[in-house]
Scaffold this active site. Structure first.
Site, PDB file in Angstrom:
ATOM      1  N   ASP A 127       3.615  13.462  15.833  1.00  0.00           N
ATOM      2  CA  ASP A 127       4.162  13.599  14.736  1.00  0.00           C
ATOM      3  C   ASP A 127       2.558  13.598  14.033  1.00  0.00           C
ATOM      4  OD1 ASP A 127       5.913  14.119  12.853  1.00  0.00           O
ATOM      5  OD2 ASP A 127       5.761  11.536  11.840  1.00  0.00           O
ATOM      6  N   LEU A 164       0.878  -1.457  -0.096  1.00  0.00           N
ATOM      7  CA  LEU A 164       0.443  -0.392   0.345  1.00  0.00           C
ATOM      8  C   LEU A 164       0.963   1.712   0.311  1.00  0.00           C
ATOM      9  CD1 LEU A 164      -2.829  -0.834   2.707  1.00  0.00           C
ATOM     10  CD2 LEU A 164      -3.300  -0.494   0.557  1.00  0.00           C
ATOM     11  N   GLY A 165       2.336   1.061   0.831  1.00  0.00           N
ATOM     12  CA  GLY A 165       2.910   2.412   0.762  1.00  0.00           C
ATOM     13  C   GLY A 165       3.929   1.974   1.283  1.00  0.00           C
ATOM     14  N   GLN A 198       9.797   3.916   8.124  1.00  0.00           N
ATOM     15  CA  GLN A 198       9.532   2.844   8.893  1.00  0.00           C
ATOM     16  C   GLN A 198       9.459   1.430   8.716  1.00  0.00           C
ATOM     17  OE1 GLN A 198       6.280   4.623  11.383  1.00  0.00           O
ATOM     18  NE2 GLN A 198       8.015   3.864  13.659  1.00  0.00           N
ATOM     19  N   GLY A 199       8.507   1.551   7.352  1.00  0.00           N
ATOM     20  CA  GLY A 199       8.515  -0.180   6.936  1.00  0.00           C
ATOM     21  C   GLY A 199       7.482   0.176   5.858  1.00  0.00           C
ATOM     22  N   THR A 200       7.358  -0.970   5.511  1.00  0.00           N
ATOM     23  CA  THR A 200       6.347  -0.565   4.578  1.00  0.00           C
ATOM     24  C   THR A 200       5.048  -1.546   4.703  1.00  0.00           C
ATOM     25  OG1 THR A 200       8.901  -1.956   3.003  1.00  0.00           O
ATOM     26  CG2 THR A 200       5.948  -2.407   2.366  1.00  0.00           C
ATOM     27  N   LYS A 223       1.879  -3.668   8.820  1.00  0.00           N
ATOM     28  CA  LYS A 223       2.797  -2.849   8.464  1.00  0.00           C
ATOM     29  C   LYS A 223       4.333  -3.485   8.577  1.00  0.00           C
ATOM     30  CE  LYS A 223       4.475   0.439  11.281  1.00  0.00           C
ATOM     31  NZ  LYS A 223       4.337   1.586  12.103  1.00  0.00           N
TER      32      LYS A 223
END
Ligand SMILES: *[C@@H]1O[C@H](CO)[C@@H](O)[C@H](O)[C@H]1NC(C)=O
Ligand SMILES: *[C@@H]1O[C@H](CO)[C@@H](O)[C@H](O)[C@H]1NC(C)=O
Length: 777
Positions: free
Chosen positions: A577, A457-458, A462-464, A479
């Site tokens: 954030d 998805l993106g 931080q990761g995928t 995630k």
């Protein structure tokens, strides 16, 4: 495979071989070597010569006159002469079929210097005897120049009279060759078969060359000799044998070699059949028992022991059985030997095969052969079975080891990813257990098709994030953190999981579970279909422009969530954030706070921040940036930035050529100069009254106050926005869902948070470290 059948086959083969072995028979032994050679009481030997019956010395010791022998002992060694003096010879040897005699029979023709010729003729006369002259063992030889020998003789009848001879010439040109008798100085010839007597005469050859050729060797003198003797006994000496001075020497040499081979029969001029038929005292059948009668070429008969028997076939009781099995070198068998009349039997003991003969195969271990074959078979079978078993065991072991390694790796991953911390928390707080599902790697792999690219998805710092479907059919966002090398970050991960598990708010993305066994820890969230707020505000090609009503609702949702995090939850939580890209929109365009698509490290990289201040440039509380102290008001500041984004439709970092790159300072300067209308999104202006967005702009203005103490709390902000929302009337252009107000009231009770950047105040060591790091002092 029937082993018994194989053994039977092998043993039967062995039996056949043994049978073959029994049929083998050795040759009969010479009667001369056996004990019953002579008649009892008769002299056995004359000098070195053994005298077997029918020969014999003395009265009644021989069969008949022809076989009688006189041993003259005045010679040394003694000589054996026939009783009947046929000719001048004595006997040198006696075998079963032949005798060797020594004669003085020679023919000569000599010519002296005066031309006088002297003759000498040789004679042998054995007519009426049982002896015939062997034509194969003897040869007629003539030595001399220009002579021919005439050799005339016959068998036992006058009709068989024959003549033969050979010519020996000499040549001026060619020298005679020693050892060769082709007619040059020496000639040789055979005689007809069956003679019992002969006469040899020499004659001169009258030819033109004669005188000359004689002259060459002998001047006018010559001497020639002719004799009949055992083949090969006299060797021609060449030219030296023809010279004048050597005549006597040659003669003496010849005389010493005058041995002749005779065949003998028990009786001539008869046959076995005739003798057997006319068996009488005058002409008795002389072959004794265990013998056979042999018709001879010479026209008589002889007796011989049957095979396997030995002895003298002419003497009673005849031949006796040979016991071949007597131990010793003559035993023909290698192992077992059984004697039988006229034969014997070699056999091999049980377990052996072969003919058992010394001259044959002998005995070979049969059991050895078969067992070795069996052994080879079983050995091969064993080895291959062993290899197979070994392979299976090895495979089994390797899978076990692999599985164990995987399990161990999972455990290591689990520990490294903060699993123990999570377990502690779970033990301490039962609500965590209820809220968090621990997924297995396999489950999540199944959900995401082994994390294939299509499901992404993106991607973020931080990761995928992968889209996945759980086995129960629920769509989720998974995630996968970047592979964590920093132990502190593992704490962060678990910290985040624990925080999320404690939050159950409509406007916070729901964490369904996690997986710590994977190399990179995995979080499973509910799937939010409409992407990020950032995308909807800033993407110029956005199909659907969000309305002012939606923007208010999003601001309200976000304020609610943050208010909840700051005050309502048991421990205050700061998101740290907040930005439009961390706000997801669900199918009804309600906000869900998260941190998808962002991360602390990436945020720093992207903002070119020099310190490890967490958050995103453009949203960052300046006071936090300066003091390194994050408070709930820092979240408020960031929220203010998002509000400005909602009002202006601009990005937090404006990509314009103007000086004011920061959205906040740009916004604040316009606020001060009352030029707000210039910067409000045209969409907003169209849709609403000026009062409404002025109120919101004022809230944003207060949130962005540089003095954090003068910023409102999220609770205050929430109430003010709710007030605006409640007063908001749908604009003519606005499409509004009828249930939105009801949803709002629900939402107002809730609070927001965002996952990974929330920290438990005073509880997380990592956040303390971060605070120290971020402190510019
Ligand atoms: C043996 O030989 C010698 C010499 O030839 C002869 O004088 C003698 O009579 C012979 N003896 C017998 C028994 O024949
Ligand atoms: C050989 O035997 C036949 C008859 O058996 C007889 O007529 C003949 O005379 C014999 N010949 C000699 C040489 O003894």
């Amino acid at each position: 495979m029937h082993l018994s059948w194989l053994l039977l086959l092998l043993s039967s083969m062995g039996a056949i071989t043994v049978l073959v072995g029994t049929n083998t028979v050795i040759t009969p032994k010479n009667m001369l070597t056996t004990t019953n050679t002579t008649k009892p009481g008769c002299q056995r030997k004359c000098g070195n010569l053994t005298i077997p019956y029918p020969f014999g010395i003395g009265q009644n010791c021989y069969l008949q006159g022809s076989f009688g022998i006189i041993c003259n002992t005045s010679y040394n060694p003694p000589r054996a002469f026939p009783v009947i003096p046929y000719s001048d010879f004595d006997i040198l040897d006696i075998t079963e079929t032949q005798i060797m005699i020594r004669t003085t029979i020679i023919a000569s023709r000599c010519q002296n210097s005066q031309g006088n010729v002297t003759f000498e003729t040789g004679n042998l006369d054995m007519w009426g005897s049982p002896f015939t002259i062997s034509n194969t063992a003897n040869k007629l030889t003539v030595i001399g120049c220009n002579n021919y020998a005439v050799f005339s003789g016959s068998g036992d009848t006058a009709e068989s009279y024959q003549r033969t001879g050979c010519i020996s010439l000499c040549s001026i040109e060619t020298e005679p060759v020693p050892g060769h008798c082709p007619g040059l100085g020496c000639c040789q010839d055979s005689v007809p078969f069956g003679w019992q007597g002969f006469t040899i005469s020499l004659f001169g050859v009258e030819d033109e060359q004669g005188v000359n050729s004689i002259a060459r060797f002998l001047s006018n003198q010559s001497c020639s000799y002719a004799f009949y003797a055992e083949k090969g006994s006299f060797i021609f000496g060449g030219a030296s044998d023809l010279t004048l001075n050597n005549f006597d020497v040659v003669r003496n040499r010849i005389m010493k070699q005058l041995n002749m081979v005779l065949d003998w029969n028990i009786k001539l001029n008869t046959s076995c059949k005739m003798v057997k038929m006319s068996n009488s005292s005058i002409n008795p059948y002389l072959c004794q028992s265990n013998t056979r009668c042999i018709d001879t070429e010479e026209g008589g008969y002889r007796c011989s022991c049957l095979p396997g028997y030995e002895g003298n076939p002419y003497l009673k009781p005849g031949c006796t059985d040979i016991n071949e099995c007597i131990a010793g070198p003559n035993n023909p068998c290698t192992m077992a030997c059984v004697n039988s009349p006229g034969s014997y039997k070699c056999s091999c003991p049980r377990g052996y095969t072969g003919d058992g003969l010394k001259s044959g195969i002998g005995c070979v271990r049969i059991i050895d052969k078969s067992s070795s074959a069996l052994n080879k078979f079983t050995l091969g079978l064993g080895i291959s079975l062993g290899i197979i078993i070994l392979l299976i065991v090895a495979w089994w072991f390797s899978t076990i080891i692999k599985r164990r390694r995987i399990i161990k790796q999972k455990a290591i991953n689990f520990e490294r990813n903060g699993g123990l911390l999570l377990q502690q928390q779970m033990a301490a707080d039962e609500s965590v257990v209820a809220a968090i599902k621990i997924f297995t790697v396999e489950e999540l792999e199944r959900a995401t098709d082994h994390f294939i690219e299509d499901r992404i998805l993106g991607k973020g710092g931080q990761g995928t994030v992968y889209k996945g479907m759980l086995s129960e059919g629920r769509i989720v966002a998974i995630k996968m953190c970047k592979v964590i090398v920093d132990q502190n970050q593992c704490g962060d991960f678990v910290n985040e999981v624990i925080i999320l598990s404690n939050i159950n708010h409509r406007n916070v993305v729901k964490l369904l579970g996690c997986c710590l066994e994977h190399e990179a820890p995995l979080q499973v969230f509910e799937f939010i279909p409409n992407g990020t707020l950032d995308h909807h505000i800033h993407s110029p090609i956005s199909e659907f422009l969000i309305t002012w009503r939606m923007r208010l609702q999003i601001a309200s949702d976000l304020a609610g969530a943050l208010s909840y995090l700051h005050s309502s939850s048991s421990i205050p939580i700061f998101h740290r954030d907040i930005k439009s890209s961390n706000i997801l929109l669900d199918d009804k365009y309600r906000a869900k706070l998260s941190d998808f698509g962002t991360s602390k490290s990436v945020a720093i990289d992207q903002t070119h921040a020099t310190t490890r201040v967490m958050g995103t440039f453009g949203y960052l509380d300046p006071e936090y940036y300066l003091l390194g102290q994050y408070t709930e008001k820092s979240d408020v500041y960031s929220f203010g930035v998002v509000l400005v984004e909602l009002l202006t439709g601009q990005k937090a970092i404006r990509s314009t050529l103007e000086e004011e790159k920061s959205l906040t300072s740009w916004f604040l300067s316009h606020m001060e100069n009352s030029r707000l209308l210039d910067i409000i999104d045209s969409q907003v202006v169209k849709e609403t009254s000026k009062e409404e967005f002025l109120i919101i702009a004022e809230i944003a203005n207060r949130c962005l106050n540089l003095d954090r103490n003068r910023r409102p709390t999220m609770k205050e902000v929430l109430l003010e926005i709710e007030a605006v929302l409640s007063l908001h009337l749908p604009h003519a252009n606005e499409q509004i869902e009828p249930k939105s107000r009801q949803m709002f009231s629900e939402t107002s009770n809730g609070v927001f948070f965002s996952p990974s950047t929330f920290y438990l105040e005073n509880s997380s060591s990592s956040s303390a470290d971060v605070s120290l790091l971020n402190n510019p002092r």
